[in-house]
Scaffold this motif. Structure first.
Motif, PDB file in Angstrom:
ATOM      1  N   PHE A   1       0.848  -1.191   0.000  1.00 27.20           N
ATOM      2  CA  PHE A   1       0.000   0.000   0.000  1.00 27.20           C
ATOM      3  C   PHE A   1       0.881   1.236   0.000  1.00 27.20           C
ATOM      4  CE2 PHE A   1      -3.470  -2.771   1.111  1.00 27.20           C
ATOM      5  CZ  PHE A   1      -4.560  -2.118   0.565  1.00 27.20           C
ATOM      6  N   ARG A   2       0.616   2.138  -0.946  1.00 27.29           N
ATOM      7  CA  ARG A   2       1.388   3.371  -1.085  1.00 27.29           C
ATOM      8  C   ARG A   2       0.458   4.578  -1.059  1.00 27.29           C
ATOM      9  NH1 ARG A   2       6.471   2.104  -2.037  1.00 27.29           N
ATOM     10  NH2 ARG A   2       6.943   0.110  -2.952  1.00 27.29           N
ATOM     11  N   ILE A   3       0.984   5.692  -0.580  1.00 28.35           N
ATOM     12  CA  ILE A   3       0.231   6.946  -0.487  1.00 28.35           C
ATOM     13  C   ILE A   3       0.108   7.580  -1.881  1.00 28.35           C
ATOM     14  CG2 ILE A   3       0.241   9.294   0.467  1.00 28.35           C
ATOM     15  CD1 ILE A   3      -0.174   7.248   2.659  1.00 28.35           C
ATOM     16  N   VAL A   4      -1.096   8.043  -2.203  1.00 31.31           N
ATOM     17  CA  VAL A   4      -1.340   8.805  -3.431  1.00 31.31           C
ATOM     18  C   VAL A   4      -2.052  10.087  -3.013  1.00 31.31           C
ATOM     19  CG1 VAL A   4      -2.499   8.858  -5.668  1.00 31.31           C
ATOM     20  CG2 VAL A   4      -1.548   6.707  -4.823  1.00 31.31           C
TER      21      VAL A   4
ATOM     22  N   TYR B   1      -4.155  -1.308  -3.732  1.00 31.49           N
ATOM     23  CA  TYR B   1      -2.908  -0.970  -3.051  1.00 31.49           C
ATOM     24  C   TYR B   1      -2.546   0.511  -3.093  1.00 31.49           C
ATOM     25  CZ  TYR B   1      -2.562  -5.964  -2.754  1.00 31.49           C
ATOM     26  OH  TYR B   1      -2.850  -7.275  -2.482  1.00 31.49           O
ATOM     27  N   ASN B   2      -3.531   1.375  -3.293  1.00 33.48           N
ATOM     28  CA  ASN B   2      -3.333   2.815  -3.178  1.00 33.48           C
ATOM     29  C   ASN B   2      -4.108   3.320  -1.973  1.00 33.48           C
ATOM     30  OD1 ASN B   2      -1.715   3.127  -5.440  1.00 33.48           O
ATOM     31  ND2 ASN B   2      -3.421   3.582  -6.788  1.00 33.48           N
ATOM     32  N   VAL B   3      -3.486   4.187  -1.176  1.00 31.91           N
ATOM     33  CA  VAL B   3      -4.176   4.894  -0.103  1.00 31.91           C
ATOM     34  C   VAL B   3      -4.306   6.331  -0.587  1.00 31.91           C
ATOM     35  CG1 VAL B   3      -4.117   5.645   2.307  1.00 31.91           C
ATOM     36  CG2 VAL B   3      -3.187   3.405   1.680  1.00 31.91           C
ATOM     37  N   TYR B   4      -5.517   6.713  -0.952  1.00 32.77           N
ATOM     38  CA  TYR B   4      -5.762   8.041  -1.509  1.00 32.77           C
ATOM     39  C   TYR B   4      -5.956   9.054  -0.395  1.00 32.77           C
ATOM     40  CZ  TYR B   4      -6.470   5.461  -5.821  1.00 32.77           C
ATOM     41  OH  TYR B   4      -6.296   4.649  -6.912  1.00 32.77           O
ATOM     42  N   LEU B   5      -5.209  10.168  -0.494  1.00 31.33           N
ATOM     43  CA  LEU B   5      -5.320  11.258   0.469  1.00 31.33           C
ATOM     44  C   LEU B   5      -5.653  12.539  -0.282  1.00 31.33           C
ATOM     45  CD1 LEU B   5      -2.226  10.578   2.763  1.00 31.33           C
ATOM     46  CD2 LEU B   5      -4.616  10.044   3.221  1.00 31.33           C
TER      47      LEU B   5
ATOM     48  N   THR C   1      -5.977  17.463   4.868  1.00 33.11           N
ATOM     49  CA  THR C   1      -6.425  16.112   4.525  1.00 33.11           C
ATOM     50  C   THR C   1      -7.283  15.617   5.674  1.00 33.11           C
ATOM     51  OG1 THR C   1      -4.402  15.748   3.274  1.00 33.11           O
ATOM     52  CG2 THR C   1      -5.656  13.804   3.870  1.00 33.11           C
ATOM     53  N   TRP C   2      -8.548  15.348   5.412  1.00 34.76           N
ATOM     54  CA  TRP C   2      -9.451  14.956   6.492  1.00 34.76           C
ATOM     55  C   TRP C   2     -10.021  13.558   6.324  1.00 34.76           C
ATOM     56  CZ3 TRP C   2     -14.318  14.139   4.512  1.00 34.76           C
ATOM     57  CH2 TRP C   2     -14.585  14.741   3.281  1.00 34.76           C
ATOM     58  N   THR C   3      -9.736  12.935   5.167  1.00 35.62           N
ATOM     59  CA  THR C   3     -10.226  11.580   4.935  1.00 35.62           C
ATOM     60  C   THR C   3      -9.242  10.826   4.044  1.00 35.62           C
ATOM     61  OG1 THR C   3     -12.152  10.270   4.251  1.00 35.62           O
ATOM     62  CG2 THR C   3     -11.608  12.179   2.903  1.00 35.62           C
ATOM     63  N   ALA C   4      -9.312   9.510   4.094  1.00 39.21           N
ATOM     64  CA  ALA C   4      -8.490   8.648   3.247  1.00 39.21           C
ATOM     65  C   ALA C   4      -9.390   7.593   2.624  1.00 39.21           C
ATOM     66  CB  ALA C   4      -7.392   7.986   4.062  1.00 39.21           C
ATOM     67  N   GLY C   5      -8.982   7.071   1.493  1.00 37.68           N
ATOM     68  CA  GLY C   5      -9.754   6.032   0.827  1.00 37.68           C
ATOM     69  C   GLY C   5      -8.844   4.960   0.254  1.00 37.68           C
ATOM     70  N   LEU C   6      -9.333   3.721   0.270  1.00 37.55           N
ATOM     71  CA  LEU C   6      -8.588   2.595  -0.287  1.00 37.55           C
ATOM     72  C   LEU C   6      -9.555   1.477  -0.620  1.00 37.55           C
ATOM     73  CD1 LEU C   6      -7.243   0.325   2.434  1.00 37.55           C
ATOM     74  CD2 LEU C   6      -7.843   2.618   3.114  1.00 37.55           C
ATOM     75  N   LEU C   7      -9.094   0.515  -1.403  1.00 41.29           N
ATOM     76  CA  LEU C   7      -9.899  -0.676  -1.682  1.00 41.29           C
ATOM     77  C   LEU C   7      -9.567  -1.747  -0.658  1.00 41.29           C
ATOM     78  CD1 LEU C   7      -9.791  -1.243  -5.556  1.00 41.29           C
ATOM     79  CD2 LEU C   7     -11.728  -0.502  -4.172  1.00 41.29           C
ATOM     80  N   CYS C   8     -10.559  -2.496  -0.252  1.00 39.25           N
ATOM     81  CA  CYS C   8     -10.344  -3.596   0.689  1.00 39.25           C
ATOM     82  C   CYS C   8      -9.338  -4.572   0.069  1.00 39.25           C
ATOM     83  CB  CYS C   8     -11.664  -4.294   0.993  1.00 39.25           C
ATOM     84  SG  CYS C   8     -11.487  -5.591   2.245  1.00 39.25           S
ATOM     85  N   PRO C   9      -8.318  -4.976   0.824  1.00 38.70           N
ATOM     86  CA  PRO C   9      -7.299  -5.863   0.266  1.00 38.70           C
ATOM     87  C   PRO C   9      -7.733  -7.311   0.080  1.00 38.70           C
ATOM     88  CG  PRO C   9      -6.813  -5.388   2.555  1.00 38.70           C
ATOM     89  CD  PRO C   9      -7.991  -4.533   2.170  1.00 38.70           C
TER      90      PRO C   9
END
Length: 127
Positions: free
Chosen positions: A29-32, A44-48, A55-63
């Motif tokens: 998982f990497r920061i985007v 495998y992306n952690v969207y910020l 930045t008040w929220t983050a989003g990602l797909l369940c692994p």
């Protein structure tokens, strides 16, 4: 004492090249960082998303592969709240664990980009 000379093109640590190859093969998982969430999340992306420098929220797909989008609150005054750390290699650590309450019911940690699954232990009856 024997002197060691290193070629500039060779890694000084013989394990460095192996580690680099292993990271390329393994999904981490990497920061985007972006202005808003993308229409379609990639694995495998952690969207910020950044809104006026915040930045008040983050989003990602369940692994687990269920393709469920997960949104995490990063505002400390609202519960539940997560913290995200970006490492020098761009990988993410998210605290505390992430628990899907509906759907796949996955429970996991993300540490240095790696998924660490929480496995429920069955209660044993004492006789």
């Amino acid at each position: 004492m024997k002197r060691r000379y290193f070629n500039k093109n060779q890694p000084s640590n013989p394990h460095q090249e192996f580690t680099k190859e292993l990271q390329q093969k393994r999904q981490l998982f990497r920061i985007v960082r972006l202005d808003e969430f993308p229409a379609i999340f990639e694995s495998y992306n952690v969207y910020l998303p950044c809104d006026n420098g915040h930045t008040w929220t983050a989003g990602l797909l369940c692994p687990c592969g269920c393709k469920q989008e997960i949104y995490l609150n990063l505002l400390p005054g609202i519960r539940p709240c997560w913290k995200i750390k970006e490492h020098l290699d761009g990988t993410a650590t998210i605290q505390p664990s992430i628990l899907q309450m509906k759907g796949c019911r996955s429970h996991f940690f993300i540490r240095k980009g790696n998924v660490e699954w929480v496995i429920k232990r069955e209660k044993r009856s004492v006789h």
